[in-house]
Design an enzyme around this catalytic site. Structure first.
Site, PDB file in Angstrom:
ATOM      1  N   HIS A  47       0.996  -1.336  -0.289  1.00 29.80           N
ATOM      2  CA  HIS A  47      -0.083   0.162   0.242  1.00 29.80           C
ATOM      3  C   HIS A  47       1.088   1.006   0.131  1.00 29.80           C
ATOM      4  O   HIS A  47       0.745   2.558  -0.673  1.00 29.80           O
ATOM      5  CB  HIS A  47      -0.987  -0.147   1.149  1.00 29.80           C
ATOM      6  CG  HIS A  47      -1.407   1.137   1.390  1.00 29.80           C
ATOM      7  ND1 HIS A  47      -2.208   2.095   0.464  1.00 29.80           N
ATOM      8  CD2 HIS A  47      -1.384   2.296   2.444  1.00 29.80           C
ATOM      9  CE1 HIS A  47      -2.400   3.120   0.681  1.00 29.80           C
ATOM     10  NE2 HIS A  47      -1.925   3.185   2.389  1.00 29.80           N
ATOM     11  N   HIS A  71       3.962   6.584   5.055  1.00 36.31           N
ATOM     12  CA  HIS A  71       3.364   7.246   5.918  1.00 36.31           C
ATOM     13  C   HIS A  71       2.447   6.773   6.540  1.00 36.31           C
ATOM     14  O   HIS A  71       2.021   7.677   7.719  1.00 36.31           O
ATOM     15  CB  HIS A  71       2.392   7.882   4.680  1.00 36.31           C
ATOM     16  CG  HIS A  71       1.332   7.003   4.105  1.00 36.31           C
ATOM     17  ND1 HIS A  71       2.008   6.390   2.706  1.00 36.31           N
ATOM     18  CD2 HIS A  71      -0.158   6.764   4.318  1.00 36.31           C
ATOM     19  CE1 HIS A  71       0.447   5.555   2.877  1.00 36.31           C
ATOM     20  NE2 HIS A  71      -0.081   4.970   3.711  1.00 36.31           N
ATOM     21  N   GLU A  75       1.296   5.345  12.192  1.00 32.16           N
ATOM     22  CA  GLU A  75      -0.143   5.455  13.177  1.00 32.16           C
ATOM     23  C   GLU A  75      -0.520   3.826  13.301  1.00 32.16           C
ATOM     24  O   GLU A  75      -0.894   2.857  14.007  1.00 32.16           O
ATOM     25  CB  GLU A  75      -1.029   5.867  11.796  1.00 32.16           C
ATOM     26  CG  GLU A  75      -2.480   5.799  12.592  1.00 32.16           C
ATOM     27  CD  GLU A  75      -3.503   7.284  11.714  1.00 32.16           C
ATOM     28  OE1 GLU A  75      -4.971   7.195  11.843  1.00 32.16           O
ATOM     29  OE2 GLU A  75      -2.449   7.998  11.268  1.00 32.16           O
ATOM     30  N   ASP A  76       0.257   2.766  12.163  1.00 28.98           N
ATOM     31  CA  ASP A  76       0.107   1.568  12.220  1.00 28.98           C
ATOM     32  C   ASP A  76       1.275   0.501  12.613  1.00 28.98           C
ATOM     33  O   ASP A  76       1.212  -0.576  12.796  1.00 28.98           O
ATOM     34  CB  ASP A  76       0.085   1.257  10.571  1.00 28.98           C
ATOM     35  CG  ASP A  76      -1.795   2.387  10.012  1.00 28.98           C
ATOM     36  OD1 ASP A  76      -2.638   2.068  11.169  1.00 28.98           O
ATOM     37  OD2 ASP A  76      -2.530   2.004   9.178  1.00 28.98           O
ATOM     38  N   ASP A 137      -2.655   8.298  -1.522  1.00 30.09           N
ATOM     39  CA  ASP A 137      -3.003   7.432  -0.033  1.00 30.09           C
ATOM     40  C   ASP A 137      -5.134   7.096  -0.176  1.00 30.09           C
ATOM     41  O   ASP A 137      -4.270   5.602  -0.509  1.00 30.09           O
ATOM     42  CB  ASP A 137      -2.485   7.733   0.881  1.00 30.09           C
ATOM     43  CG  ASP A 137      -3.505   7.272   2.453  1.00 30.09           C
ATOM     44  OD1 ASP A 137      -2.911   5.664   2.189  1.00 30.09           O
ATOM     45  OD2 ASP A 137      -4.117   7.348   3.039  1.00 30.09           O
ATOM     46  N   ASP A 258     -22.553  13.156 -28.226  1.00 25.99           N
ATOM     47  CA  ASP A 258     -22.655  13.894 -29.393  1.00 25.99           C
ATOM     48  C   ASP A 258     -20.828  14.635 -30.224  1.00 25.99           C
ATOM     49  O   ASP A 258     -21.054  14.115 -31.035  1.00 25.99           O
ATOM     50  CB  ASP A 258     -23.967  14.344 -29.735  1.00 25.99           C
ATOM     51  CG  ASP A 258     -23.148  16.047 -29.061  1.00 25.99           C
ATOM     52  OD1 ASP A 258     -22.238  16.279 -28.294  1.00 25.99           O
ATOM     53  OD2 ASP A 258     -24.227  16.699 -29.502  1.00 25.99           O
TER      54      ASP A 258
HETATM   55 MN    MN Z   1      -2.193   4.835   3.858  1.00 27.69          MN
END
Ligand code: MN
Length: 490
Positions: A47, A71, A75-76, A137, A258
């Protein structure tokens, strides 16, 4: 996605840059996300790598691509922002911090919507590069949406359509905007999406290709004869924009679809005009459809020649003619503008003041809420964003007061302004507003004129002009009021 692919893409736009930091970031992030997987089952590191690749595609600078790889680390994983600062330096640190601070933006009704938009705008005023990372992201998350449960798909698509896509449009990053919109469209209105996709991709494809071939057969020899180097491409309409037009105008697909779109990318401005001449000599132009956005660019900097002609078999063909630089600017918006500018002023693009260099940006947003329209991004640094209770965003110069805000909302609100509530507390009409304030003006319905004393503190020309105009009028009306036989004007 591999780090090598990212480096290769990055080097296309920044050949002289030392990219070893990208490898370092990759090793760090891979170690940090070790053992984590995405819903699809693939390793999590994929990711951030995809995010970084998308950033390299829009020609983001080294720090931004590096921050893209990192990034999700704070957080993770259990690695901290401080660690990132130590290893990768302050510029990367600030970007990752900005993205982390922006948090997980979620659409949860109007209240949260306002809150989220506020976060986005505040992040933009600090450093637009944070927004680019957040966009890439999000785009990768959208592309992998099929692995999530339907409810979650819809929520993510909804908030993207409401928050991300309009801001991408505002910043002139058309490429991101269209990709996001079409992806969201598919998840939000699957039936309509598939119906349009079939009509456009299957039913019209043959017709489109045949027509495109016909135009090329006639045009290419003429361009070659004139010694013009060019690329020609058929322009594909974005399904969501067709859908929107159908909704807006309450029309059927065939009534909207068109015109065949074509694009010619040539080498110089001179060639743009030469090409235009050749096209007009071949086919009769449709009156009032020629636009010279090279001589007179759009406010957001967009440059191109547009013309619509009665092509072979009388079918309308819409041409866009532009140079490569103009083309990239139209796709990548600010990112490209920034890139070309930095190339001209070698190595200067890491300046934290680059936001100031942005040309006046005001992209017309066709499809969406009024919330983000009419916001000029030009002198970003000296501007503040103020929110109305309804969630509308107003952009004002630094030092602006509630009276400036009131006039920005509507002259009548300004003229009748009596009190102000700032962030749920009673405030003063002459106090300086701060970026992100939520301001509610309370009016006195029966009052007709503004207070002349306000001239002492207002900051915007709009407010000053209005007050002066009414101040004069009020003096006149007051005199009239005391003269017998003359009716008071209403
Ligand atoms: Mn992310």
């Amino acid at each position: 996605m591999t780090i090598e692919q990212i480096i290769k893409k990055f080097k296309e736009s920044h050949p002289d840059e030392d990219f070893s930091i990208l490898e370092k970031a990759y090793k760090f992030a891979e170690m940090a996300h070790e053992g984590q997987t995405r819903k699809s089952g693939e390793p999590y590191i994929q990711h951030p790598l995809h995010t970084a690749f998308l950033l390299a595609e829009i020609k983001a600078d080294l720090s931004t691509v590096t921050a893209g790889i990192l990034h999700d680390v704070p957080e993770d994983t259990n690695h901290s922002l401080e660690e990132i600062k130590e290893i990768f330096g302050t510029d990367v640190y600030n970007l990752v911090k900005g993205v982390t601070k922006l948090g997980k933006i979620k659409y949860r009704g109007i209240e949260r919507y306002r809150e989220n938009l506020k976060k986005m705008f505040l992040a933009m005023t600090n450093d637009l590069r944070v927004i680019f990372i957040k966009f890439c992201d999000r785009l990768h998350n959208l592309r992998t949406l099929e692995n999530l449960p339907p409810e979650k798909q819809k929520r993510i698509a909804q908030e993207t359509l409401e928050i991300y896509a309009p801001i991408a449009g505002l910043l002139g990053i058309g490429r991101l905007k269209w990709q996001m919109e079409d992806l969201c469209f598919k998840y939000l209105y699957p039936d309509q999406y598939h119906e349009l996709e079939y009509k456009y991709e299957v039913e019209k494809r043959v017709e489109r290709n045949r027509f495109f071939q016909k135009i090329k057969n006639i045009l290419i020899p003429k361009l070659e004869e004139a010694g013009i180097k060019f690329e020609i491409e058929a322009r594909f309409k974005h399904l969501y924009s067709i859908y929107n037009k159908m909704q807006e105008k309450d029309k059927q697909f065939d009534e909207i679809y068109d015109i065949f779109g074509l694009r010619l990318i040539v080498e110089t401005v001179n060639d743009c005009y030469k090409t235009l001449g050749i096209i007009h000599a071949l086919w009769r132009p449709k009156p009032n459809r020629f636009k010279d956005y090279i001589a007179v660019p759009k406010p957001n900097g967009y440059r191109s020649l547009h013309t619509t002609v009665f092509g072979p078999e009388g079918t309308l063909a819409e041409f866009q003619i532009r140079t490569k630089e103009m083309h990239e600017e139209s796709i990548y918006g600010l990112a490209a503008h920034w890139y070309y500018k930095s190339k001209k002023e070698a190595g200067n693009y890491q300046s934290p003041a680059w936001v100031k260099e942005i040309v006046e940006i005001q992209k017309e947003i066709t499809n969406t809420t009024e919330l983000v329209t009419n916001i000029k991004m030009d002198v970003f640094r000296d501007r503040i964003f103020i929110f109305s209770p309804k969630g509308d965003v107003f952009e004002l110069p630094e030092g602006a007061t509630p009276i400036d805000f009131a006039y920005a909302v509507h002259s009548n609100i300004g003229n009748k302004a009596a009190r102000v509530i700032i962030n749920d507390k009673l405030g003063r009409l002459d106090q300086e507003l701060k970026n992100g304030d939520l301001v509610e003006i309370i009016i006195e319905k029966n009052r007709e004129y503004p207070n002349r004393d306000w001239l002492k503190f207002v900051k915007t020309k709009r407010a000053r002009d209005r007050i002066k105009q009414f101040a004069k009028k009020s003096t006149f009306d007051n005199i009239k009021r005391f003269l017998p036989g003359i009716k008071k004007s209403s």
